[in-house]
Design a protein around this motif. Structure first.
Motif, PDB file in Angstrom:
ATOM      1  N   HIS A 146       0.829  -1.204   0.000  1.00 13.23           N
ATOM      2  CA  HIS A 146       0.000   0.000   0.000  1.00 13.23           C
ATOM      3  C   HIS A 146       0.865   1.255   0.000  1.00 13.23           C
ATOM      4  O   HIS A 146       0.537   2.248  -0.668  1.00 13.23           O
ATOM      5  N   SER A 147       1.977   1.237   0.745  1.00 18.14           N
ATOM      6  CA  SER A 147       2.897   2.379   0.748  1.00 18.14           C
ATOM      7  C   SER A 147       3.428   2.648  -0.654  1.00 18.14           C
ATOM      8  O   SER A 147       3.464   3.797  -1.111  1.00 18.14           O
ATOM      9  N   GLN A 148       3.853   1.592  -1.338  1.00 18.49           N
ATOM     10  CA  GLN A 148       4.397   1.756  -2.678  1.00 18.49           C
ATOM     11  C   GLN A 148       3.309   2.150  -3.673  1.00 18.49           C
ATOM     12  O   GLN A 148       3.565   2.915  -4.602  1.00 18.49           O
ATOM     13  N   LYS A 149       2.102   1.648  -3.479  1.00 20.70           N
ATOM     14  CA  LYS A 149       0.997   1.989  -4.370  1.00 20.70           C
ATOM     15  C   LYS A 149       0.682   3.479  -4.293  1.00 20.70           C
ATOM     16  O   LYS A 149       0.450   4.128  -5.311  1.00 20.70           O
ATOM     17  N   ILE A 150       0.683   4.026  -3.083  1.00 23.86           N
ATOM     18  CA  ILE A 150       0.399   5.461  -2.923  1.00 23.86           C
ATOM     19  C   ILE A 150       1.458   6.292  -3.636  1.00 23.86           C
ATOM     20  O   ILE A 150       1.141   7.258  -4.341  1.00 23.86           O
ATOM     21  N   VAL A 158      14.343   9.463   2.681  1.00 26.04           N
ATOM     22  CA  VAL A 158      15.060   8.284   2.204  1.00 26.04           C
ATOM     23  C   VAL A 158      14.235   7.559   1.138  1.00 26.04           C
ATOM     24  O   VAL A 158      14.762   7.088   0.126  1.00 26.04           O
ATOM     25  N   SER A 159      12.913   7.488   1.339  1.00 33.67           N
ATOM     26  CA  SER A 159      12.054   6.844   0.351  1.00 33.67           C
ATOM     27  C   SER A 159      12.090   7.599  -0.973  1.00 33.67           C
ATOM     28  O   SER A 159      12.144   6.977  -2.051  1.00 33.67           O
ATOM     29  N   ALA A 160      12.060   8.928  -0.904  1.00 28.27           N
ATOM     30  CA  ALA A 160      12.134   9.727  -2.123  1.00 28.27           C
ATOM     31  C   ALA A 160      13.471   9.543  -2.824  1.00 28.27           C
ATOM     32  O   ALA A 160      13.535   9.476  -4.060  1.00 28.27           O
ATOM     33  N   PHE A 161      14.554   9.436  -2.055  1.00 30.31           N
ATOM     34  CA  PHE A 161      15.873   9.210  -2.652  1.00 30.31           C
ATOM     35  C   PHE A 161      15.912   7.857  -3.355  1.00 30.31           C
ATOM     36  O   PHE A 161      16.439   7.739  -4.469  1.00 30.31           O
ATOM     37  N   PHE A 162      15.377   6.837  -2.710  1.00 30.43           N
ATOM     38  CA  PHE A 162      15.313   5.517  -3.338  1.00 30.43           C
ATOM     39  C   PHE A 162      14.531   5.592  -4.643  1.00 30.43           C
ATOM     40  O   PHE A 162      14.949   5.024  -5.661  1.00 30.43           O
ATOM     41  N   TYR A 163      13.401   6.257  -4.621  1.00 26.94           N
ATOM     42  CA  TYR A 163      12.492   6.244  -5.761  1.00 26.94           C
ATOM     43  C   TYR A 163      13.001   7.111  -6.905  1.00 26.94           C
ATOM     44  O   TYR A 163      13.008   6.686  -8.064  1.00 26.94           O
ATOM     45  N   LEU A 164      13.434   8.329  -6.597  1.00 29.87           N
ATOM     46  CA  LEU A 164      13.779   9.286  -7.652  1.00 29.87           C
ATOM     47  C   LEU A 164      15.205   9.116  -8.165  1.00 29.87           C
ATOM     48  O   LEU A 164      15.468   9.351  -9.356  1.00 29.87           O
ATOM     49  N   HIS A 186      16.009   4.600  -8.457  1.00 30.34           N
ATOM     50  CA  HIS A 186      15.000   3.827  -9.191  1.00 30.34           C
ATOM     51  C   HIS A 186      14.699   2.520  -8.465  1.00 30.34           C
ATOM     52  O   HIS A 186      14.715   1.439  -9.060  1.00 30.34           O
ATOM     53  N   ARG A 187      14.418   2.646  -7.189  1.00 25.05           N
ATOM     54  CA  ARG A 187      14.009   1.523  -6.372  1.00 25.05           C
ATOM     55  C   ARG A 187      12.654   1.849  -5.749  1.00 25.05           C
ATOM     56  O   ARG A 187      12.345   3.011  -5.510  1.00 25.05           O
ATOM     57  N   PRO A 188      11.827   0.838  -5.494  1.00 24.14           N
ATOM     58  CA  PRO A 188      10.564   1.116  -4.813  1.00 24.14           C
ATOM     59  C   PRO A 188      10.819   1.799  -3.476  1.00 24.14           C
ATOM     60  O   PRO A 188      11.820   1.523  -2.812  1.00 24.14           O
ATOM     61  N   PRO A 189       9.947   2.688  -3.057  1.00 27.15           N
ATOM     62  CA  PRO A 189      10.167   3.392  -1.781  1.00 27.15           C
ATOM     63  C   PRO A 189      10.108   2.430  -0.610  1.00 27.15           C
ATOM     64  O   PRO A 189       9.577   1.312  -0.711  1.00 27.15           O
ATOM     65  N   LEU A 190      10.652   2.868   0.517  1.00 29.45           N
ATOM     66  CA  LEU A 190      10.568   2.071   1.731  1.00 29.45           C
ATOM     67  C   LEU A 190       9.114   1.943   2.173  1.00 29.45           C
ATOM     68  O   LEU A 190       8.234   2.684   1.713  1.00 29.45           O
ATOM     69  N   ASP A 191       8.899   1.008   3.068  1.00 31.92           N
ATOM     70  CA  ASP A 191       7.573   0.864   3.666  1.00 31.92           C
ATOM     71  C   ASP A 191       7.381   1.999   4.675  1.00 31.92           C
ATOM     72  O   ASP A 191       7.433   1.798   5.887  1.00 31.92           O
TER      73      ASP A 191
END
Length: 500
Positions: free
Chosen positions: A96-100, A459-465, A468-473
């Motif tokens: 759900h976190s990644q879906k949002i 950290v989640s934004a850094f992973f994603y942007l 190119h990794r799915p964000p953390l939970d």
């Protein structure tokens, strides 16, 4: 009765005040000034002198001892939830976190490859126009391919399993011969959907055809680019790893991507593919979905055909769409329809109905595009779940995965091991939280929550942007932090001596 009396009393006071406008304005002004002063006092509380002592507490030995306690309260529950995943709760929250995040980022998905891919849909209306029912005659597939190939696309993928021999349909030999002539005349490569090595596909031996895997197992919601034996459709793999076996077959998106690279039609192919090093493509893809409709939908007057309204692509509109999607996600638990209202009503990939292939609106539209042919039929449950659109025909998953490859090449979104990241993140969060707790400034709870949110989301934004990794939970991590904070607060209150 008391509630009714209070309501009547307040209504009477309001009527009385309306008769005295000067008194009403005075009360409104006094109330506004009081609330403004409270707001200023709230912001002024963050200038607490004790905040200046936080850097000193960061290097104090007592802070590290408290940091250990907070780390245990944070890291152990997070590790247990990731490894054990009791009742599937951790996995559900992570998805759900990644879906949002995917939904919020969808309006900003780059349209780099949108003009190079198209989908042709076969639905009940198209079959009725052609006088066909499902399954159609074998010759029908050749006719569809021929009508598309005449527009000179880069490649065609037929996302239909043609495996069953029907004794009542005698058009198979004619269809095979006609398909061979069509591919030889146009030179357009045709990829056929298979679930195995292609032994059962009735068109597999036609010259000019290629095979591409359209189904697999053991990868969850991810999209593998290469499927080995243990991960074939219907198999029961013991573990889901990223290793490519010697018997690996390409899936539809990777087969089409490799075709464009080998023919020189994709200038941005990754160095790994240019060196025939497919190891860089072993990790399954986490498909990212686009939101904005292709501009050709409006330019070609395809609104009625695709049953959707195109979106504007200005930065302001994209930001508004992203904010609207975020708001609908926040209200999902209160309003069951809010999440549906935040969905895009039409697919990102340019879509043409099969019956419109010969119309003037579509003429020349498929030239130099990769065309994927799929079905949208009530009796065929070939559906995928998109975080942006909801349920879509399965052909759109292949189209979106190909779009991801053409956009990012071998830097597509893939999962990474999260345990080291969670360990470092937990230690950093515990360290700063311990220093803040020892300094004990005003608005401590707000500062703790704000720091945790900024750190986890950052950290989640850094992973994603960037990576190119799915964000953390991030939802689960923030919930664990709140639980640990409350446990530590309750423990501290029990240790305080009572005052008689």
């Amino acid at each position: 009765m008391k509630g009714i009396e209070d309501y009547a009393r307040q209504l009477a006071q309001l009527i009385l005040m309306c008769r005295r406008p000067r008194q009403l304005l005075h009360r409104v002004g006094v109330g506004f000034v009081r609330r403004w002063q409270l707001l200023l006092g709230y912001f002024a509380s963050f200038r607490d002198e004790r905040l200046k002592t936080v850097p000193g507490y960061l290097v104090a030995w007592a802070t590290f001892s408290r940091m250990v306690v907070i780390s245990v309260a944070l890291i152990i529950p997070a590790w247990l939830l990731e490894v054990v995943d009791p009742f599937g709760l951790s996995g559900a929250v992570e998805r759900h976190s990644q879906k949002i995040v995917q939904k919020i980022a969808a309006p900003f998905y780059p349209a780099t490859a949108q003009s190079r891919i198209a989908v042709v849909l076969i639905d009940e209306g198209a079959l009725a126009v052609r006088g066909e029912s499902w399954p159609p005659r074998y010759l029908y597939y050749e006719e569809v391919v021929r009508r598309i190939a005449k527009q000179r696309p880069s490649a065609i993928f037929l996302d239909v399993l043609v495996e069953d021999r029907r004794s009542y349909d005698t058009s198979l030999p004619l269809a095979q011969k006609a398909l061979e002539e069509t591919l030889k005349e146009t030179g357009v490569p045709l990829y056929l959907a298979v679930l195995d090595g292609g032994e059962r596909n009735l068109f597999a031996k036609v010259p000019g055809t290629h095979l591409a895997m359209a189904g697999w197992s053991g990868h969850g919601a991810d999209y593998p680019l290469l499927v080995d034996g243990p991960h074939r459709f219907g198999a029961m793999p013991s573990v889901s790893d990223n290793r490519c076996g010697t018997d690996s077959l390409p899936t539809a998106a990777f087969a089409l991507y490799r075709q464009l690279c080998e023919r020189g039609e994709n200038k941005s192919c990754g160095e790994a593919l240019a060196k025939i090093d497919i190891g860089a493509f072993c990790a399954p893809m986490v498909v990212q979905w686009g939101y904005n409709v292709a501009p050709q939908v409006r330019a070609r007057d395809l609104l009625a055909a695709s049953q959707c309204a195109p979106s504007e692509v200005s930065p302001g509109t994209r930001l508004f769409d992203s904010a609207r999607i975020l708001w609908s996600s926040l209200l999902a638990s209160f309003d069951k329809e809010s999440e549906a209202q935040g969905r895009q009503t039409c697919p990102y990939t340019l879509t043409v109905r099969e019956e419109d292939l010969s119309s003037a609106r579509v003429r020349g539209l498929l030239k130099d595009r990769v065309v994927l042919v799929g079905t949208s039929l009530a009796g065929i449950h070939d559906l995928v779940a998109s975080p942006v659109h909801g349920q879509l025909p399965g052909v759109y998953l292949h189209a979106m995965a190909l779009d991801n490859l053409l956009t990012w090449d071998d830097h597509y979104f893939a999962r990474a091991e999260g345990t080291p990241t969670l360990l470092v993140l937990g230690l950093l969060l515990a360290w700063v939280s311990a220093a803040l707790i020892r300094a004990n400034p005003a608005r401590l709870d707000f500062l703790l929550h704000a720091f945790a949110a900024v750190l986890v989301l950052g950290v989640s934004a850094f992973f994603y942007l960037v990576l190119h990794r799915p964000p953390l939970d991030w939802l689960g991590l923030l919930l664990i932090f709140e639980l640990a904070r409350r446990i530590l607060e309750a423990s501290a209150n029990r240790r305080q001596p009572s005052v008689n």
